[in-house]
Write a protein that holds these residues in place. Structure first.
Motif, PDB file in Angstrom:
ATOM      1  N   GLN A  87      30.098 -10.646   8.840  1.00 55.94           N
ATOM      2  CA  GLN A  87      31.353 -10.010   9.239  1.00 55.94           C
ATOM      3  C   GLN A  87      32.070 -10.744  10.363  1.00 55.94           C
ATOM      4  O   GLN A  87      33.232 -10.465  10.649  1.00 55.94           O
ATOM      5  N   PHE A  88      31.371 -11.692  11.033  1.00 55.47           N
ATOM      6  CA  PHE A  88      31.964 -12.381  12.179  1.00 55.47           C
ATOM      7  C   PHE A  88      31.836 -13.888  12.027  1.00 55.47           C
ATOM      8  O   PHE A  88      30.823 -14.397  11.551  1.00 55.47           O
ATOM      9  N   GLN A 131      17.900 -21.706  12.488  1.00 62.68           N
ATOM     10  CA  GLN A 131      18.976 -20.963  11.813  1.00 62.68           C
ATOM     11  C   GLN A 131      18.659 -19.475  11.800  1.00 62.68           C
ATOM     12  O   GLN A 131      19.544 -18.637  11.976  1.00 62.68           O
ATOM     13  N   MET A 132      17.375 -19.140  11.606  1.00 66.11           N
ATOM     14  CA  MET A 132      16.958 -17.733  11.616  1.00 66.11           C
ATOM     15  C   MET A 132      17.195 -17.118  12.995  1.00 66.11           C
ATOM     16  O   MET A 132      17.650 -15.973  13.105  1.00 66.11           O
ATOM     17  N   THR A 136      21.608  -9.483  12.123  1.00 68.95           N
ATOM     18  CA  THR A 136      20.756  -8.617  11.301  1.00 68.95           C
ATOM     19  C   THR A 136      20.363  -7.356  12.066  1.00 68.95           C
ATOM     20  O   THR A 136      20.347  -6.266  11.492  1.00 68.95           O
ATOM     21  N   VAL A 137      20.057  -7.494  13.356  1.00 67.78           N
ATOM     22  CA  VAL A 137      19.688  -6.326  14.153  1.00 67.78           C
ATOM     23  C   VAL A 137      20.867  -5.369  14.289  1.00 67.78           C
ATOM     24  O   VAL A 137      20.712  -4.151  14.187  1.00 67.78           O
ATOM     25  N   ARG A 193      25.630  -2.164  21.322  1.00 65.41           N
ATOM     26  CA  ARG A 193      24.828  -2.458  22.513  1.00 65.41           C
ATOM     27  C   ARG A 193      23.414  -1.884  22.431  1.00 65.41           C
ATOM     28  O   ARG A 193      22.444  -2.562  22.788  1.00 65.41           O
ATOM     29  N   ALA A 194      23.270  -0.667  21.951  1.00 60.95           N
ATOM     30  CA  ALA A 194      21.953  -0.019  21.927  1.00 60.95           C
ATOM     31  C   ALA A 194      20.961  -0.798  21.058  1.00 60.95           C
ATOM     32  O   ALA A 194      19.816  -1.032  21.467  1.00 60.95           O
ATOM     33  N   ALA A 195      21.389  -1.217  19.877  1.00 61.47           N
ATOM     34  CA  ALA A 195      20.498  -1.951  18.982  1.00 61.47           C
ATOM     35  C   ALA A 195      20.140  -3.311  19.561  1.00 61.47           C
ATOM     36  O   ALA A 195      18.978  -3.737  19.513  1.00 61.47           O
TER      37      ALA A 195
END
Length: 170
Positions: free
Chosen positions: A100-101, A85-86, A93-94, A135-137
């Motif tokens: 939100q989705f 699950q993590m 989280t990143v 995308r960057a993250a």
């Protein structure tokens, strides 16, 4: 004339006299900035395919309350282990978009660990397609790269891929 040139200073003098023609450098180098457009279907969803080992996941994301459905079941029912699950929550989280989705995924092949990795890869790609600013993250965390490691095949004359049968001297 070539014998007279022994140092860099001598070479500067030859160029200044016009003995060597130099190519003109471009006055302004234009940098092309790549911008990505969001990719969404008519229902406002983004779709991506994630892969890991033998598992292939088809993932749709849309704005919502953070509900994750895998093969028609809730995430905590399908992936009972907290570690799995993590793994599924990591892209959110990143990217900083927890809750939100909504995610709807279908996954086939492999075991639970490979399936969790495939869904994670699909979520990351779908998030990047939905909002290109994430995308960057996701790229920096390595979530957009497909982990190409697969199980090595068994060879004939061997017990497994590399393990040999027990050696008997007599």
């Amino acid at each position: 004339m070539a014998e007279d040139i022994k140092t860099l200073d001598d070479l500067k003098d030859v160029v200044a006299e016009g003995g060597v023609e130099m190519a003109e450098a471009p006055a302004a180098v234009t940098e092309t900035l790549v911008t990505y457009e969001p990719v969404r279907d008519e229902l406002g969803r983004s779709y991506a395919t994630g892969k890991r080992k033998d598992a292939v996941a088809r993932v749709w994301i849309k704005p919502g309350s953070g509900k994750v459905t895998v093969n028609g079941r809730e995430m905590d029912v399908y992936f009972a282990r907290p570690v799995l699950q993590m793994i599924l929550r990591q892209p959110f989280t990143v990217a900083g978009v927890e809750g939100q989705f909504d995610v709807m995924a279908t996954v086939k092949g492999g075991g639970l660990s490979g399936q969790a990795g495939a869904v994670k890869h699909g979520i990351s790609k779908a998030l990047q397609l939905y909002d290109p600013s994430l995308r960057a993250a996701l790229k920096a965390a390595g979530f957009l790269t497909r982990d190409s490691r697969v199980v090595e095949r068994k060879k004939y004359g061997k017990a497994k891929a590399r393990k040999s049968f027990q050696f008997s001297k007599r």
